[in-house]
Design a protein around this motif. Structure first.
Motif, PDB file in Angstrom:
ATOM      1  N   LYS A  55       0.841  -1.214   0.000  1.00  0.00           N
ATOM      2  CA  LYS A  55       0.000   0.000   0.000  1.00  0.00           C
ATOM      3  C   LYS A  55       0.868   1.253   0.000  1.00  0.00           C
ATOM      4  O   LYS A  55       1.881   1.302   0.704  1.00  0.00           O
ATOM      5  CB  LYS A  55      -0.944  -0.004   1.205  1.00  0.00           C
ATOM      6  CG  LYS A  55      -0.264  -0.040   2.557  1.00  0.00           C
ATOM      7  CD  LYS A  55      -1.271  -0.385   3.653  1.00  0.00           C
ATOM      8  CE  LYS A  55      -0.636  -0.222   5.018  1.00  0.00           C
ATOM      9  NZ  LYS A  55      -1.389  -0.919   6.065  1.00  0.00           N
ATOM     10  N   MET A  77       2.522  -8.477  11.528  1.00  0.00           N
ATOM     11  CA  MET A  77       2.961  -7.475  10.562  1.00  0.00           C
ATOM     12  C   MET A  77       4.384  -7.036  10.927  1.00  0.00           C
ATOM     13  O   MET A  77       5.015  -7.698  11.753  1.00  0.00           O
ATOM     14  CB  MET A  77       1.956  -6.323  10.464  1.00  0.00           C
ATOM     15  CG  MET A  77       1.176  -5.984  11.707  1.00  0.00           C
ATOM     16  SD  MET A  77      -0.399  -5.206  11.296  1.00  0.00           S
ATOM     17  CE  MET A  77       0.116  -3.505  11.215  1.00  0.00           C
ATOM     18  N   SER A  78       4.887  -5.971  10.310  1.00  0.00           N
ATOM     19  CA  SER A  78       6.311  -5.647  10.505  1.00  0.00           C
ATOM     20  C   SER A  78       6.737  -5.643  11.976  1.00  0.00           C
ATOM     21  O   SER A  78       7.762  -6.204  12.335  1.00  0.00           O
ATOM     22  CB  SER A  78       6.642  -4.289   9.889  1.00  0.00           C
ATOM     23  OG  SER A  78       6.517  -4.374   8.487  1.00  0.00           O
ATOM     24  N   ARG A 132       6.048   4.261   5.254  1.00  0.00           N
ATOM     25  CA  ARG A 132       5.087   4.887   4.347  1.00  0.00           C
ATOM     26  C   ARG A 132       4.913   6.360   4.666  1.00  0.00           C
ATOM     27  O   ARG A 132       4.934   6.744   5.817  1.00  0.00           O
ATOM     28  CB  ARG A 132       3.717   4.197   4.459  1.00  0.00           C
ATOM     29  CG  ARG A 132       3.651   2.845   3.822  1.00  0.00           C
ATOM     30  CD  ARG A 132       2.295   2.199   4.030  1.00  0.00           C
ATOM     31  NE  ARG A 132       2.034   1.902   5.428  1.00  0.00           N
ATOM     32  CZ  ARG A 132       2.395   0.776   6.027  1.00  0.00           C
ATOM     33  NH1 ARG A 132       3.037  -0.157   5.370  1.00  0.00           N
ATOM     34  NH2 ARG A 132       2.116   0.578   7.303  1.00  0.00           N
ATOM     35  N   ARG A 149       1.690 -10.594   7.202  1.00  0.00           N
ATOM     36  CA  ARG A 149       1.450  -9.487   6.264  1.00  0.00           C
ATOM     37  C   ARG A 149       2.454  -8.386   6.577  1.00  0.00           C
ATOM     38  O   ARG A 149       2.290  -7.645   7.528  1.00  0.00           O
ATOM     39  CB  ARG A 149       0.017  -8.947   6.448  1.00  0.00           C
ATOM     40  CG  ARG A 149      -1.076 -10.018   6.475  1.00  0.00           C
ATOM     41  CD  ARG A 149      -2.439  -9.392   6.770  1.00  0.00           C
ATOM     42  NE  ARG A 149      -2.432  -8.563   7.962  1.00  0.00           N
ATOM     43  CZ  ARG A 149      -2.662  -8.997   9.201  1.00  0.00           C
ATOM     44  NH1 ARG A 149      -2.987 -10.261   9.421  1.00  0.00           N
ATOM     45  NH2 ARG A 149      -2.598  -8.172  10.232  1.00  0.00           N
ATOM     46  N   VAL A 150       3.509  -8.309   5.792  1.00  0.00           N
ATOM     47  CA  VAL A 150       4.613  -7.420   6.141  1.00  0.00           C
ATOM     48  C   VAL A 150       4.813  -6.352   5.073  1.00  0.00           C
ATOM     49  O   VAL A 150       5.031  -6.663   3.903  1.00  0.00           O
ATOM     50  CB  VAL A 150       5.912  -8.233   6.345  1.00  0.00           C
ATOM     51  CG1 VAL A 150       7.061  -7.305   6.714  1.00  0.00           C
ATOM     52  CG2 VAL A 150       5.719  -9.285   7.434  1.00  0.00           C
ATOM     53  N   GLY A 151       4.736  -5.087   5.498  1.00  0.00           N
ATOM     54  CA  GLY A 151       4.892  -3.968   4.579  1.00  0.00           C
ATOM     55  C   GLY A 151       6.183  -3.207   4.802  1.00  0.00           C
ATOM     56  O   GLY A 151       7.180  -3.414   4.103  1.00  0.00           O
ATOM     57  N   SER A 152       6.192  -2.319   5.790  1.00  0.00           N
ATOM     58  CA  SER A 152       7.311  -1.383   5.961  1.00  0.00           C
ATOM     59  C   SER A 152       8.665  -2.068   6.175  1.00  0.00           C
ATOM     60  O   SER A 152       9.692  -1.531   5.754  1.00  0.00           O
ATOM     61  CB  SER A 152       7.009  -0.394   7.085  1.00  0.00           C
ATOM     62  OG  SER A 152       6.518  -1.050   8.216  1.00  0.00           O
ATOM     63  N   ILE A 209      -6.253  -6.918   2.175  1.00  0.00           N
ATOM     64  CA  ILE A 209      -6.031  -7.125   3.615  1.00  0.00           C
ATOM     65  C   ILE A 209      -6.777  -6.136   4.500  1.00  0.00           C
ATOM     66  O   ILE A 209      -6.852  -6.314   5.706  1.00  0.00           O
ATOM     67  CB  ILE A 209      -4.518  -7.060   3.958  1.00  0.00           C
ATOM     68  CG1 ILE A 209      -3.955  -5.673   3.629  1.00  0.00           C
ATOM     69  CG2 ILE A 209      -3.750  -8.159   3.219  1.00  0.00           C
ATOM     70  CD1 ILE A 209      -2.546  -5.459   4.180  1.00  0.00           C
TER      71      ILE A 209
HETATM   72  C1  LIG Z   1      -0.579  -1.979   6.447  1.00  0.00           C
HETATM   73  C2  LIG Z   1      -1.031  -3.290   6.933  1.00  0.00           C
HETATM   74  C3  LIG Z   1      -0.123  -4.308   7.254  1.00  0.00           C
HETATM   75  C4  LIG Z   1       1.381  -4.146   7.146  1.00  0.00           C
HETATM   76  O1  LIG Z   1       1.849  -3.148   7.994  1.00  0.00           O
HETATM   77  P1  LIG Z   1       3.423  -2.949   8.242  1.00  0.00           P
HETATM   78  O2  LIG Z   1       3.484  -2.398   9.612  1.00  0.00           O
HETATM   79  O3  LIG Z   1       3.862  -1.978   7.225  1.00  0.00           O
HETATM   80  O4  LIG Z   1       4.068  -4.250   8.097  1.00  0.00           O
HETATM   81  C5  LIG Z   1      -0.624  -5.521   7.680  1.00  0.00           C
HETATM   82  N1  LIG Z   1      -1.944  -5.729   7.790  1.00  0.00           N
HETATM   83  C6  LIG Z   1      -2.858  -4.791   7.496  1.00  0.00           C
HETATM   84  C7  LIG Z   1      -4.302  -5.109   7.642  1.00  0.00           C
HETATM   85  C8  LIG Z   1      -2.432  -3.543   7.069  1.00  0.00           C
HETATM   86  O5  LIG Z   1      -3.350  -2.600   6.773  1.00  0.00           O
END
Ligand SMILES: *Cc1c(COP(=O)(O)O)cnc(C)c1O
Length: 224
Positions: free
Chosen positions: A26, A196-197, A221, A212-215, A68
């Motif tokens: 995202k 997550m992260s 972001r 679910r890993v983003g940052s 997600i």
């Molecule tokens: C943004 C998001 C994540 C990932 O977040 P990070 O902290 O960047 O890893 C995981 N799950 C959901 C539902 C999110 O909206």
């Protein structure tokens, strides 16, 4: 910062375990997503339908797209043709709409049921007792074009690792006890999406099957 190195280090944490990684992209541009894709990684997640649809249209077609985020019923139709897994189903009404759109697309759409496991009120999802009522409902049995593949939860946003670990532990226990619902023909609880992260390492210890890993992969972001 190298996306390739970040991705590699997260993948190393789950190596040899029955855990899948969803790369959360995202707000991130296609160029960065393609850096991960170039390594052979093809499972990405978005939390807004419009962004998900734009990226699906412009990026390679063999990407597995996960929705997600919190989902509004009127937006299901835009992604019903391609979405691989919807993580945050939090009402029977939403599930009925997903079923309706899946039927139009002649597909079966896989969904996860979101449980509210955090202390914050702002997070969505069923309470545990509500989830039992939901899983037992007759109306659920009539939905022929969805499959409930598992559960999803988001822990409290806190530095207190004991709190996070307890929330994940409780969700894992519920996931195990909910396996009894697999006797229904549209329920097959194989996935537990948690971590997550900031907390995926704790989630791994507590028995997640999908992080679910983003940052931690794509960098912080900027929301403007
Ligand atoms: C943004 C998001 C994540 C990932 O977040 P990070 O902290 O960047 O890893 C995981 N799950 C959901 C539902 C999110 O909206």
């Amino acid at each position: 910062m190298s996306i390739e190195k970040n991705l590699e280090s997260v993948l190393k944490e789950i190596e040899g375990k029955n855990i899948k990684l969803v790369g959360v992209t995202k707000t991130k541009p296609n160029e960065l997503i393609m850096e991960a894709y170039a390594t052979g990684f093809k499972r990405f997640g978005e939390n807004k339908v419009q962004e998900l649809v734009e990226k699906q249209e412009t990026l390679p077609k063999d990407i597995e797209w996960h929705m997600i985020g919190h989902l509004q019923r009127n937006k299901v139709k835009y992604m019903a043709g391609f979405v691989h897994l919807i993580h945050a189903v939090d009402s029977l009404k939403l599930l009925k709409e997903i079923n309706k759109q899946a039927l139009k697309q002649n597909r079966i759409i896989d969904c996860l049921i979101q449980l509210h496991i955090a202390k914050e009120e702002t997070k969505f999802g069923f309470a545990y007792d509500e989830a039992d009522t939901f899983f037992s409902s007759i109306e659920l049995e009539e939905l022929t074009n969805i499959r409930i593949k598992g559960l999803m939860g988001m822990a409290t946003n806190t530095d207190n690792t004991t709190t996070v670990s307890n929330e994940f532990k409780t969700l894992r226990r519920y996931y195990e006890s909910a396996q009894v619902y697999n006797e229904k023909n549209n329920i097959q609880l194989d996935e537990l999406s948690m971590g997550m992260s900031s907390d995926y390492k704790i989630a791994i210890e507590e028995g997640t099957t999908m992080i679910r890993v983003g940052s931690a992969i794509f960098g912080e972001r900027n929301y403007n």
